[in-house]
Design a protein around this motif. Structure first.
Motif, PDB file in Angstrom:
ATOM      1  N   ARG A  33       0.818  -1.206   0.000  1.00 27.08           N
ATOM      2  CA  ARG A  33       0.000   0.000   0.000  1.00 27.08           C
ATOM      3  C   ARG A  33       0.858   1.265   0.000  1.00 27.08           C
ATOM      4  N   GLN A  34       1.905   1.240   0.826  1.00 34.76           N
ATOM      5  CA  GLN A  34       2.785   2.421   0.894  1.00 34.76           C
ATOM      6  C   GLN A  34       3.472   2.683  -0.447  1.00 34.76           C
ATOM      7  N   ALA A  35       3.887   1.598  -1.065  1.00 36.92           N
ATOM      8  CA  ALA A  35       4.542   1.744  -2.375  1.00 36.92           C
ATOM      9  C   ALA A  35       3.574   2.331  -3.404  1.00 36.92           C
ATOM     10  N   ILE A  36       2.312   1.849  -3.335  1.00 37.60           N
ATOM     11  CA  ILE A  36       1.310   2.376  -4.283  1.00 37.60           C
ATOM     12  C   ILE A  36       1.027   3.845  -4.016  1.00 37.60           C
ATOM     13  N   LEU A  37       0.949   4.216  -2.717  1.00 37.01           N
ATOM     14  CA  LEU A  37       0.726   5.629  -2.383  1.00 37.01           C
ATOM     15  C   LEU A  37       1.872   6.496  -2.884  1.00 37.01           C
ATOM     16  N   ASP A  38       3.091   5.995  -2.722  1.00 37.77           N
ATOM     17  CA  ASP A  38       4.251   6.750  -3.208  1.00 37.77           C
ATOM     18  C   ASP A  38       4.195   6.934  -4.727  1.00 37.77           C
ATOM     19  N   LEU A  39       3.837   5.823  -5.372  1.00 38.85           N
ATOM     20  CA  LEU A  39       3.751   5.910  -6.831  1.00 38.85           C
ATOM     21  C   LEU A  39       2.666   6.891  -7.272  1.00 38.85           C
ATOM     22  N   ARG A  40       1.515   6.866  -6.581  1.00 39.74           N
ATOM     23  CA  ARG A  40       0.430   7.793  -6.929  1.00 39.74           C
ATOM     24  C   ARG A  40       0.835   9.243  -6.687  1.00 39.74           C
ATOM     25  N   GLN A  41       1.563   9.456  -5.593  1.00 44.82           N
ATOM     26  CA  GLN A  41       2.024  10.827  -5.307  1.00 44.82           C
ATOM     27  C   GLN A  41       2.981  11.320  -6.389  1.00 44.82           C
ATOM     28  N   ARG A  42       3.895  10.405  -6.767  1.00 44.30           N
ATOM     29  CA  ARG A  42       4.839  10.776  -7.831  1.00 44.30           C
ATOM     30  C   ARG A  42       4.109  10.997  -9.150  1.00 44.30           C
ATOM     31  N   PHE A  43       3.082  10.152  -9.368  1.00 44.92           N
ATOM     32  CA  PHE A  43       2.299  10.315 -10.596  1.00 44.92           C
ATOM     33  C   PHE A  43       1.561  11.656 -10.595  1.00 44.92           C
ATOM     34  N   ASP A  44       0.933  11.999  -9.448  1.00 48.24           N
ATOM     35  CA  ASP A  44       0.217  13.279  -9.348  1.00 48.24           C
ATOM     36  C   ASP A  44       1.174  14.454  -9.558  1.00 48.24           C
ATOM     37  N   GLN A  45       2.367  14.335  -8.981  1.00 50.34           N
ATOM     38  CA  GLN A  45       3.366  15.403  -9.164  1.00 50.34           C
ATOM     39  C   GLN A  45       3.766  15.528 -10.635  1.00 50.34           C
ATOM     40  N   ALA A  46       3.908  14.356 -11.266  1.00 44.42           N
ATOM     41  CA  ALA A  46       4.268  14.380 -12.691  1.00 44.42           C
ATOM     42  C   ALA A  46       3.158  15.027 -13.524  1.00 44.42           C
ATOM     43  N   VAL A  47       1.893  14.666 -13.192  1.00 42.96           N
ATOM     44  CA  VAL A  47       0.762  15.255 -13.920  1.00 42.96           C
ATOM     45  C   VAL A  47       0.693  16.755 -13.696  1.00 42.96           C
ATOM     46  N   THR A  48       0.911  17.165 -12.431  1.00 45.56           N
ATOM     47  CA  THR A  48       0.899  18.598 -12.121  1.00 45.56           C
ATOM     48  C   THR A  48       1.982  19.340 -12.898  1.00 45.56           C
ATOM     49  N   ALA A  49       3.173  18.725 -12.936  1.00 49.06           N
ATOM     50  CA  ALA A  49       4.279  19.348 -13.682  1.00 49.06           C
ATOM     51  C   ALA A  49       3.950  19.434 -15.167  1.00 49.06           C
ATOM     52  N   GLN A  50       3.338  18.352 -15.678  1.00 53.40           N
ATOM     53  CA  GLN A  50       2.954  18.357 -17.090  1.00 53.40           C
ATOM     54  C   GLN A  50       1.932  19.452 -17.373  1.00 53.40           C
ATOM     55  N   ASN A  51       0.932  19.572 -16.502  1.00 58.18           N
ATOM     56  CA  ASN A  51      -0.100  20.600 -16.688  1.00 58.18           C
ATOM     57  C   ASN A  51       0.497  22.004 -16.624  1.00 58.18           C
ATOM     58  N   ARG A  52       1.458  22.174 -15.693  1.00 60.63           N
ATOM     59  CA  ARG A  52       2.106  23.468 -15.584  1.00 60.63           C
ATOM     60  C   ARG A  52       2.884  23.797 -16.865  1.00 60.63           C
ATOM     61  N   LEU A  53       3.552  22.800 -17.416  1.00 61.38           N
ATOM     62  CA  LEU A  53       4.269  23.005 -18.684  1.00 61.38           C
ATOM     63  C   LEU A  53       3.303  23.350 -19.818  1.00 61.38           C
ATOM     64  N   VAL A  54       2.151  22.686 -19.833  1.00 63.50           N
ATOM     65  CA  VAL A  54       1.139  22.978 -20.865  1.00 63.50           C
ATOM     66  C   VAL A  54       0.672  24.421 -20.749  1.00 63.50           C
ATOM     67  N   ASP A  55       0.382  24.851 -19.496  1.00 67.94           N
ATOM     68  CA  ASP A  55      -0.069  26.235 -19.296  1.00 67.94           C
ATOM     69  C   ASP A  55       1.008  27.230 -19.700  1.00 67.94           C
ATOM     70  N   GLU A  56       2.248  26.952 -19.287  1.00 64.89           N
ATOM     71  CA  GLU A  56       3.341  27.861 -19.633  1.00 64.89           C
ATOM     72  C   GLU A  56       3.547  27.920 -21.140  1.00 64.89           C
ATOM     73  N   ASN A  57       3.407  26.785 -21.807  1.00 60.97           N
ATOM     74  CA  ASN A  57       3.549  26.762 -23.267  1.00 60.97           C
ATOM     75  C   ASN A  57       2.437  27.571 -23.931  1.00 60.97           C
ATOM     76  N   ALA A  58       1.222  27.452 -23.408  1.00 66.17           N
ATOM     77  CA  ALA A  58       0.108  28.219 -23.970  1.00 66.17           C
ATOM     78  C   ALA A  58       0.327  29.715 -23.767  1.00 66.17           C
ATOM     79  N   GLN A  59       0.787  30.100 -22.575  1.00 66.48           N
ATOM     80  CA  GLN A  59       1.079  31.507 -22.308  1.00 66.48           C
ATOM     81  C   GLN A  59       2.176  32.024 -23.230  1.00 66.48           C
ATOM     82  N   LEU A  60       3.189  31.184 -23.439  1.00 70.45           N
ATOM     83  CA  LEU A  60       4.278  31.584 -24.324  1.00 70.45           C
ATOM     84  C   LEU A  60       3.776  31.810 -25.748  1.00 70.45           C
ATOM     85  N   ARG A  61       2.893  30.924 -26.194  1.00 70.71           N
ATOM     86  CA  ARG A  61       2.337  31.085 -27.541  1.00 70.71           C
ATOM     87  C   ARG A  61       1.501  32.356 -27.653  1.00 70.71           C
ATOM     88  N   ARG A  62       0.685  32.624 -26.622  1.00 70.19           N
ATOM     89  CA  ARG A  62      -0.101  33.859 -26.640  1.00 70.19           C
ATOM     90  C   ARG A  62       0.808  35.083 -26.655  1.00 70.19           C
TER      91      ARG A  62
END
Length: 264
Positions: A33-62
């Motif tokens: 369970r702990q390993a899965i929680l760690d993986l989910r946290q890392r996954f959420d962080q990765a998704v957040t980072a990806q979303n932030r990059l998407v937003d920054e890319n959109a702002q850059l294009r604008r």
């Protein structure tokens, strides 16, 4: 590209989760369970980072689009500014030409008026003036008034208006003693408005109707000036040669000699 990376991340997390699930059977449910929680946290962080990059890319294009629009706007303003500058340069050039033409005409008018005054004060000069065959001895009061009115418009610098006045005078009084002078000033008014071909026509009409008129030499010189403006140098030389030969003692002939020396 960002979506592809996100999908790859999800697949990687799923693979890791599957591997951890298998390990959970070996090391116990708590560790799994702990390993899965760690993986989910890392996954959420990765998704957040990806979303932030998407937003920054959109702002850059604008930002890039806004910058491009500003550049295009500046280019348009620069083009308009250049166009206005070129138009101003053309307007200044035309104004200078008009001023030069008006000054030249005023100088001619002053010389001719001075000559007329001298002849009026010298009875012998009047007596020796060549007759204009078939014309009345003097202009009537109405003719003189209309002629003077057109000449006043010319002197005021309204060359278009004076053209109408002199043309109407010539049409109404074709055999008047003032008709040759009206032709002369009509041609000068047309010269001032750069209607050189019509000016030549009227100067030649004067020479045909009254070759011995006091303004005939000036009319021939004016024809040459029109031909020079029309870039017809050969015709201008021929006209100036004829002027010098036909009216050798005139002031116009002297001016013609000077122009010939510059044309050669």
């Amino acid at each position: 590209m960002i979506r592809t990376s996100l999908r790859a991340g999800v697949l990687a997390v799923a693979a890791l989760a599957a591997a951890q699930g298998a390990q959970a059977q070996l090391f116990g449910d708590d560790q799994a369970r702990q390993a899965i929680l760690d993986l989910r946290q890392r996954f959420d962080q990765a998704v957040t980072a990806q979303n932030r990059l998407v937003d920054e890319n959109a702002q850059l294009r604008r930002g890039m689009l806004d910058l491009q629009q500003q550049i295009e706007s500046l280019r348009g303003e620069l083009a308009r500014s250049r166009g206005q500058e070129e138009q101003l340069t053309r307007d200044i050039g035309e104004l200078r030409q008009k001023l030069t033409a008006q000054q030249t005409l005023e100088e001619r008018l002053q010389k001719l008026e001075a000559g007329e005054a001298a002849r009026a004060a010298d009875p012998s000069a009047q007596a020796s003036a060549p007759p204009q065959g078939g014309e009345p001895a003097a202009a009537s009061g109405g003719e003189k008034q209309e002629y003077d009115a057109a000449l006043a418009v010319f002197r005021a610098g309204d060359f278009k208006g004076s053209q109408t006045g002199f043309a109407n005078f010539i049409k109404r009084y074709p055999r008047s003693t003032l008709a040759p002078s009206a032709l002369f000033w009509l041609g000068n008014a047309q010269y001032a408005t750069r209607d050189y071909k019509e000016a030549i026509t009227n100067f030649r009409s004067l020479l045909t109707a009254a070759p011995n008129h006091q303004r005939a030499p000036e009319a021939m010189l004016s024809i040459a000036n029109c031909q020079i403006e029309l870039k017809d140098t050969r015709a201008a030389r021929a006209t100036l040669d004829s002027l010098v030969k036909t009216y050798p003692q005139s002031e116009a002939a002297q001016a013609g000699r000077e122009r010939l020396s510059r044309l050669k």
